[in-house]
Motif scaffolding. Structure first.
Motif, PDB file in Angstrom:
ATOM      1  N   ALA A 108       0.913  -1.189  -0.005  1.00  6.56           N
ATOM      2  CA  ALA A 108       0.015  -0.180   0.068  1.00  6.56           C
ATOM      3  C   ALA A 108       0.762   1.338   0.146  1.00  6.56           C
ATOM      4  O   ALA A 108       0.734   2.392  -0.693  1.00  6.56           O
ATOM      5  CB  ALA A 108      -0.846   0.065   1.347  1.00  6.56           C
ATOM      6  N   THR A 109       1.777   1.273   0.929  1.00  4.06           N
ATOM      7  CA  THR A 109       2.798   2.518   0.800  1.00  4.06           C
ATOM      8  C   THR A 109       3.581   2.631  -0.477  1.00  4.06           C
ATOM      9  O   THR A 109       3.504   3.814  -0.989  1.00  4.06           O
ATOM     10  CB  THR A 109       3.906   2.195   1.763  1.00  4.06           C
ATOM     11  OG1 THR A 109       3.058   1.889   3.252  1.00  4.06           O
ATOM     12  CG2 THR A 109       4.899   3.205   2.189  1.00  4.06           C
ATOM     13  N   LEU A 110       3.908   1.576  -1.069  1.00  7.04           N
ATOM     14  CA  LEU A 110       4.708   1.771  -2.364  1.00  7.04           C
ATOM     15  C   LEU A 110       3.706   2.212  -3.355  1.00  7.04           C
ATOM     16  O   LEU A 110       4.208   3.039  -4.313  1.00  7.04           O
ATOM     17  CB  LEU A 110       5.486   0.421  -2.705  1.00  7.04           C
ATOM     18  CG  LEU A 110       6.500   0.046  -1.733  1.00  7.04           C
ATOM     19  CD1 LEU A 110       7.080  -1.523  -2.283  1.00  7.04           C
ATOM     20  CD2 LEU A 110       7.672   0.885  -1.740  1.00  7.04           C
ATOM     21  N   LEU A 111       2.710   1.692  -3.395  1.00  9.94           N
ATOM     22  CA  LEU A 111       1.618   2.227  -4.486  1.00  9.94           C
ATOM     23  C   LEU A 111       1.156   3.598  -4.359  1.00  9.94           C
ATOM     24  O   LEU A 111       1.003   4.313  -5.335  1.00  9.94           O
ATOM     25  CB  LEU A 111       0.267   1.321  -4.374  1.00  9.94           C
ATOM     26  CG  LEU A 111       0.468  -0.201  -5.029  1.00  9.94           C
ATOM     27  CD1 LEU A 111      -0.794  -1.062  -4.276  1.00  9.94           C
ATOM     28  CD2 LEU A 111       0.538  -0.029  -6.334  1.00  9.94           C
ATOM     29  N   LYS A 112       0.978   4.067  -2.973  1.00 14.11           N
ATOM     30  CA  LYS A 112       0.830   5.413  -2.753  1.00 14.11           C
ATOM     31  C   LYS A 112       1.691   6.466  -3.173  1.00 14.11           C
ATOM     32  O   LYS A 112       1.707   7.607  -3.698  1.00 14.11           O
ATOM     33  CB  LYS A 112       0.494   5.641  -1.250  1.00 14.11           C
ATOM     34  CG  LYS A 112      -1.076   5.220  -0.745  1.00 14.11           C
ATOM     35  CD  LYS A 112      -1.132   5.448   0.805  1.00 14.11           C
ATOM     36  CE  LYS A 112      -2.163   4.504   1.197  1.00 14.11           C
ATOM     37  NZ  LYS A 112      -2.067   4.306   2.674  1.00 14.11           N
ATOM     38  N   LEU A 113       3.145   5.851  -2.907  1.00 16.52           N
ATOM     39  CA  LEU A 113       4.090   6.751  -3.269  1.00 16.52           C
ATOM     40  C   LEU A 113       4.340   6.837  -5.013  1.00 16.52           C
ATOM     41  O   LEU A 113       5.078   7.806  -5.331  1.00 16.52           O
ATOM     42  CB  LEU A 113       5.401   6.108  -3.041  1.00 16.52           C
ATOM     43  CG  LEU A 113       5.740   6.061  -1.207  1.00 16.52           C
ATOM     44  CD1 LEU A 113       6.854   5.432  -0.775  1.00 16.52           C
ATOM     45  CD2 LEU A 113       5.852   7.456  -0.955  1.00 16.52           C
ATOM     46  N   GLU A 114       3.882   5.911  -5.558  1.00 16.01           N
ATOM     47  CA  GLU A 114       3.821   5.902  -7.124  1.00 16.01           C
ATOM     48  C   GLU A 114       2.564   6.590  -7.483  1.00 16.01           C
ATOM     49  O   GLU A 114       2.454   6.777  -8.863  1.00 16.01           O
ATOM     50  CB  GLU A 114       3.946   4.620  -7.616  1.00 16.01           C
ATOM     51  CG  GLU A 114       5.076   3.832  -7.744  1.00 16.01           C
ATOM     52  CD  GLU A 114       6.261   4.618  -8.456  1.00 16.01           C
ATOM     53  OE1 GLU A 114       5.706   5.471  -9.626  1.00 16.01           O
ATOM     54  OE2 GLU A 114       7.488   4.172  -8.237  1.00 16.01           O
ATOM     55  N   GLY A 115       1.617   7.206  -6.702  1.00 12.47           N
ATOM     56  CA  GLY A 115       0.472   7.812  -7.218  1.00 12.47           C
ATOM     57  C   GLY A 115      -0.789   7.291  -7.447  1.00 12.47           C
ATOM     58  O   GLY A 115      -1.949   7.705  -7.996  1.00 12.47           O
TER      59      GLY A 115
END
Ligand code: B12
Length: 220
Positions: A108-115
Motif C-alpha cells: 500500500a505504501t509503495l503504491l501510494k508513493l507511485e501515485g
C-alpha cells in the motif's frame, strides 16, 4: 549468507535491529535494501516456526519488530519517488481467516508513493464485502495479500462471483504474499502473482500505461 541486520532480526534483538536501521538510513543507504534484509529475516523466522524451533510468541515478536523497523524505513521511501497525478485505483484486502498484514501494508505504501489511490479493506475481510467494495469504488486493480493456504478458496470465491456479476473483465487482479505461487494465481483466477511488492507496483504501472496508450490511439 545473512547480513547482521537479518541475523539480529531472527534473534529478535530489538535494540540492535532498530539502531542499525536508523544508522544506515542516516548514512543515506537505499531504504529498499534495508527493507529487503528485514524481509529476509522474517522469512527465516517463518522457517524456524515451521521447524518448531520458534513458537507463536517469537512469531508475534518478529511481527512487532518488523513493523517498528518499517515505521523507520517508510518515511525514507518517499525520498526516492516522484510525486505525480493519481495513476489509478486499487482495492487491497487480506481475505477472511488471515490476519497477516505486514506485506500488504508495504505494498500500500509503495503504491501510494507511485501515485495510486489505495483503498485498503484491512485483514480478515469477508468475500462479499470485497465484492460490494468493487461495485462501489470501481477500482482498476484488486490486490489480495495471502499468507495462509486457507485463503485460496475464499479468494477464488470472490473472483468467481465477480465473473458472474460481469465485473471481472473491468479490473486486473493481483495476488501476493509469502506462500503464493503461479499455481495459486491460476487456481483462484487472478492475473498476476508475486512475492515482491515492487513487482506488483511495476505490474500496475505497466497496465495503466498500456491503457493510456490504447485510449490515446482510440482518440478517447
Ligand atoms: C509475522 C508472521 C505472523 C504474525 C503476523 C503479524 C502481522 N501483523 O502481519 C502473527 C504472529 C500474527 C502470525 C500469526 C499466524 N501465523 Co504467521 N507468519 C508470520 C511470518 C513469520 C512472516 C510474514 C511476514 O509478515 N513477512 C514479511 C512480509 C513483508 O512479507 P510478505 O507478507 O510475503 O509480503 C511481501 C510480498 O509477498 C509482497 N506482498 C504481500 N502481499 C501482497 C499482495 C499483493 C497484491 C502484491 C502484489 C504483493 C504482496 O509484498 C511484501 C513485500 O515484498 C510468516 C513466515 C513467512 N515465510 O512468510 C508466518 C506464516 C505466514 N504464518 C503461519 C502460520 C501457520 C500462522 C498462524 C496460523 C500460527 C498459529 N498457530 O496461530 C497464525 C495465523 C493467524 C491468522 N489467522 O492469520 C505460516 C502459514 C503456513 C500456511 N501454509 O498457511 C507461515 C508461513 C509460517 C510457517 N512457515 O509455518 N504470523
Amino acid at each position: 549468507m545473512s547480513s547482521r541486520l537479518t541475523t539480529n532480526l531472527i534473534e529478535l534483538e530489538r535494540d540492535q535491529v532498530l539502531s542499525e536501521v536508523k544508522e544506515r538510513l542516516n548514512q543515506g543507504e537505499d531504504p529498499l535494501r534495508i527493507f529487503e534484509e528485514c524481509k529476509q529475516g522474517m522469512e527465516l523466522v517463518g522457517e524456524k516456526y515451521k521447524n518448531k524451533e520458534y513458537f507463536l510468541a517469537e512469531l508475534m515478536l518478529s511481527g512487532d519488530l518488523f513493523r517498528e523497523a518499517m515505521e523507520l524505513i517508510e518515511p525514507h521511501l518517499g525520498e526516492t519517488k516522484i510525486e505525480g497525478d493519481i495513476k489509478g485505483k486499487i482495492l487491497l484486502a487480506t481475505i477472511q481467516g488471515d490476519i497477516h498484514d505486514l506485506g500488504k501494508n508495504i505494498l500500500a505504501t509503495l503504491l501510494k508513493l507511485e501515485g495510486f489511490e489505495v483503498y485498503d479493506l484491512g485483514v480478515d475481510v469477508n468475500p462479499d464485502i470485497v465484492i460490494e467494495k468493487v461495485k462501489e469504488i470501481q477500482p482498476d486493480f484488486l490486490g489480495f495479500s495471502s499468507l495462509l493456504t486457507i485463503t485460496f478458496d475464499p479468494m477464488k470465491e470472490v473472483i468467481d462471483k465477480l465473473e458472474k456479476a460481469g465485473l471481472r473483465d473491468k479490473l486486473k487482479i493481483l495476488v501476493g504474499g509469502g506462500i503464493t505461487t503461479p499455481l495459486v494465481k491460476d487456481y483462484i483466477g487472478a492475473d498476476f502473482q508475486t512475492i515482491d511488492a515492487m513487482e506488483g507496483v511495476q505490474f500496475c504501472l505497466e497496465k495503466i500505461k498500456s491503457r493510456v496508450v490504447i485510449r490515446t490511439r482510440g482518440g478517447i
